[in-house]
Design an enzyme around this catalytic site. Structure first.
Site, mmCIF file in Angstrom:
data_model
loop_
_atom_site.group_PDB
_atom_site.id
_atom_site.type_symbol
_atom_site.label_atom_id
_atom_site.label_comp_id
_atom_site.label_asym_id
_atom_site.label_seq_id
_atom_site.Cartn_x
_atom_site.Cartn_y
_atom_site.Cartn_z
ATOM 1 N N ASP A 315 75.586 47.741 23.012
ATOM 2 C CA ASP A 315 74.570 46.877 23.621
ATOM 3 C C ASP A 315 73.180 47.260 23.129
ATOM 4 O O ASP A 315 72.946 48.375 22.671
ATOM 5 C CB ASP A 315 74.636 46.979 25.147
ATOM 6 N N GLU A 316 72.268 46.335 23.264
ATOM 7 C CA GLU A 316 70.835 46.570 23.052
ATOM 8 C C GLU A 316 70.530 47.293 21.744
ATOM 9 O O GLU A 316 69.652 48.153 21.681
ATOM 10 C CB GLU A 316 70.237 47.331 24.244
#
Length: 512
Positions: A315-316
Site C-alpha cells: 500500500d501507499e
C-alpha cells in the site's frame, strides 16, 4: 478514559441465566428450553477425543477455576458435568453444537477449533464475574437448550501494528486472549514500517538492531527475537488463532533503508524516521540486491510461521512508479510461493497481477474512487479473494468522535453503529459474494502505546467485526446487537478492560 462502571454486574449476575441468544457473535441457530445446568464443586470437565481436545478442556478449567473456586478436574471418565466431544458430525472446521440441560453441558465439534469456539460461547453464558481472578459468589448457571453454530466466513481477523509503536510479547498475548473471546481466528502482525522493524532476521541483523531501535515520537522501539516471535505464534495457536506476518514493501520501508544503504537506489541510507507521514519510502526496484533481501526475509519468516499466509503489504507506494510497482510484485510474489506460503497484499496489489490464490485486503472508504473500487472488483471476479477492512468502518484506530483522546480521524469518526451496521457480502459493488473471504479490523498504532490504549480503541468496536465475520447475515440487527453489546460491559470490567462507553450503547449502570 471511560472505564466501565464498577459493580455494574453485581445486581444482575445472580438471577436467571443468560439466554442462549445473548452472546457475541450471534449464534447461527438457537433452540432454548429446559432446565439450566449448574456448575458445582463436583463438576468435572470430561473429554472425548485426542490430546487436542484435552487441551481445550484444560483451557476451560483454567478459565473457570479462579472465580468459582472449584477443582474442575479434566478427565475422560464419569458422567454429567461439562463434556467436550469430537466427532465426525456436520459442524465444519470451526463450528460446534452446545447442548445444555440439568444433567450437564455437552459441546460437540468436528475439530478442536470448534470445541474452543464452543467454550467461548459457554463462557459468555456464565455470569461476568466468572472472568475475575478471585473466588466470586455463584450460582454458575448455564441456560437450557441447544445452539448450532458455524461461521459465515473463514477469515475473521484483527491486525495489530507493532511498528509505529512497539508492543511487548505480553501486550500482544493479552490482545490474543481478548480476540479469542469473540472467535477471531487470524492475528495479522504488521512487523515492519518506516518507523520500526520488529522481527529479527539473521541474514540482515541491522534490520532489528538498528531499524527497530526507535518508534513514533522517538522512543526506544524494540523487536522480537525469533524465540519471542515463535512464542507468540505458539500462544496464538493455543487460542486457535493463526498468525499472519506482514513485511510491508516496496513502500513503508524506511527502517530497512536506514539499516542498509545498499537497498537505496543512490546507495545512501536515510536517517531513522519517527514521524507519521506515509508514502515517501521505497525499496530500489531496479537493484538485484533488493530481491536477495526479500528472499532472505521471506525465507526466515516463513520458517518461523506454520500458517499459510505471508502479507507483503503493497500500500501507499507513492514514491514507486506504477511500472516499478508491477515489476516488483512480479518478482516478489513467486518468492513467497517458493517458501510454501500464499500472498496477501493490501488492495493496491490488484493494480498489478495478484498471484493465483492471493488475497487482497481492501481498506478503502465509502468515498474511495469508483475506478479504484472497480479495479478491486475486477480482480475479485477473476479469482482474487478479498478481506474487507474498510477504514471508515473497522479501523480501530479511528476516533469515535471529536473528543476521543486517542486515534486519528483521516477516515472520519467511527462510532459503534458505523463499525457494525454494514454487510461484508454486499459492501463493494461488482464483487461476487463468493470472493469475500471475511473481515479484519486493523489497529494502527501512531497514537497507541500500550494495552490500556488498545483496550479503549478496540472495545466496544472489535466484537462487532467479530460478529460480521461469524454470524449469519440474517441475524444482523443493530437494535438487538447494541443490547447484547451492553451486556458485555460488566464482563470487560471483570477482565480489566477499560473500554469506551459509547453513548450509542445502553450500558448497565452500577446498581442496574
Amino acid at each position: 478514559m471511560g472505564a466501565a462502571a464498577t459493580g455494574a454486574s453485581a445486581h444482575t449476575q445472580y438471577g436467571t441465566p443468560t439466554p442462549l441468544d445473548r452472546v457475541i457473535p450471534a449464534p447461527a441457530s438457537v433452540d432454548p428450553g429446559g432446565a439450566p445446568y449448574r456448575i458445582t464443586p463436583g463438576t468435572q470437565i470430561r473429554i472425548e477425543g485426542p490430546r487436542e481436545a484435552r487441551r481445550v478442556g484444560e483451557y476451560l478449567a483454567e478459565l473457570l477455576r479462579p472465580a468459582t473456586g472449584y477443582r474442575l478436574p479434566v478427565t475422560d471418565r464419569g458422567r454429567g458435568g461439562i463434556r467436550l466431544r469430537l466427532d465426525d458430525g456436520p459442524h465444519g472446521a470451526e463450528g460446534y453444537r452446545l447442548d445444555s440441560r440439568r444433567s450437564g453441558v455437552t459441546i460437540t465439534a468436528r475439530e478442536p477449533a470448534g470445541l474452543f469456539h464452543g467454550v467461548q460461547t459457554l463462557r459468555q453464558l456464565l455470569p461476568p464475574a466468572v472472568e475475575r481472578d478471585s473466588v466470586q459468589r455463584g450460582p454458575w448457571l448455564v441456560a437450557g437448550g441447544t445452539i448450532e453454530d458455524t461461521p459465515r466466513y473463514g477469515w475473521r481477523g484483527a491486525m495489530l501494528d507493532v511498528s509505529r509503536h512497539f508492543l511487548t510479547v505480553d501486550e500482544v498475548r493479552r490482545y490474543i486472549d481478548q480476540l479469542a473471546l469473540y472467535k477471531i481466528n487470524k492475528l495479522h502482525l504488521h512487523l515492519s514500517d518506516d518507523q520500526g522493524w520488529r522481527i529479527a532476521v539473521d541474514s540482515w541483523p541491522r534490520l532489528a538492531a538498528y531499524g527497530g531501535s526507535t518508534e513514533v515520537g522517538g522512543g526506544p522501539g524494540g523487536h522480537y527475537t525469533k524465540a519471542e516471535y515463535t512464542e507468540l505464534v505458539r500462544y496464538a495457536a493455543s487460542r486457535h488463532l493463526e498468525v499472519v506476518p506482514e513485511i510491508d514493501m516496496p513502500g513503508h520501508t524506511n527502517a530497512a533503508l536506514a539499516s542498509y544503504a545498499e537497498l537505496n537506489c543512490d546507495g545512501v541510507a536515510p536517517p531513522l524516521y519517527t514521524g507519521t507521514e506515509v508514502g515517501f519510502s521505497s525499496l530500489c526496484v531496479g537493484k538485484e540486491i533488493t530481491y536477495d533481501f526479500v528472499d532472505d526475509v521471506v525465507r526466515e519468516i516463513a520458517a518461523l510461521t506454520p500458517g499459510r499466509w505471508i502479507h507483503i503489504g503493497g500500500d501507499e507506494a507513492h514514491s514507486t512508479s506504477h511500472e516499478d510497482y508491477v515489476t516488483f510484485m512480479e518478482r516478489v510474489q513467486p518468492i513467497v510461493a517458493e517458501y510454501g506460503k500464499t500472498v496477501i497484499g493490501w488492495h493496491q496489489l490488484t493494480g498489478a497481477a495478484p498471484a493465483e490464490g492471493a488475497l487482497a485486503q481492501y481498506w478503502g472508504l465509502d468515498s474511495t474512487s469508483p475506478a479504484e473500487k472497480a479495479q478491486v472488483a475486477e480482480a475479485a471476479r477473476n479469482g482474487t479473494g478479498l478481506i474487507l477492512s474498510p477504514a471508515d468502518r473497522i479501523y480501530l484506530d479511528m476516533k469515535y468522535d471529536k473528543d476521543t483522546p486517542l486515534g486519528l480521524s483521516w477516515a472520519g469518526y467511527v462510532e459503534v453503529r458505523q463499525s457494525y451496521d454494514w454487510d461484508p457480502g454486499a459492501y463493494l459493488p461488482g464483487v461476487p459474494g463468493s470472493a469475500v473471504r471475511g473481515v479484519e479490523a486493523p489497529l494502527w498504532t501512531e497514537t497507541i502505546e500500550n494495552s490500556e490504549h488498545i483496550d479503549y480503541m478496540a472495545f466496544p468496536r472489535l466484537p462487532g467485526t467479530a460478529e460480521l465475520g461469524w454470524s449469519p447475515a440474517s441475524t444482523h440487527d443493530w437494535d438487538d446487537y447494541r443490547t447484547r453489546l451492553a451486556a458485555q460491559g460488566p464482563r470487560w470490567e471483570a477482565l480489566g478492560i477499560g473500554y469506551h462507553r459509547s453513548p450509542q450503547v445502553p450500558w448497565p449502570t452500577a446498581g442496574g
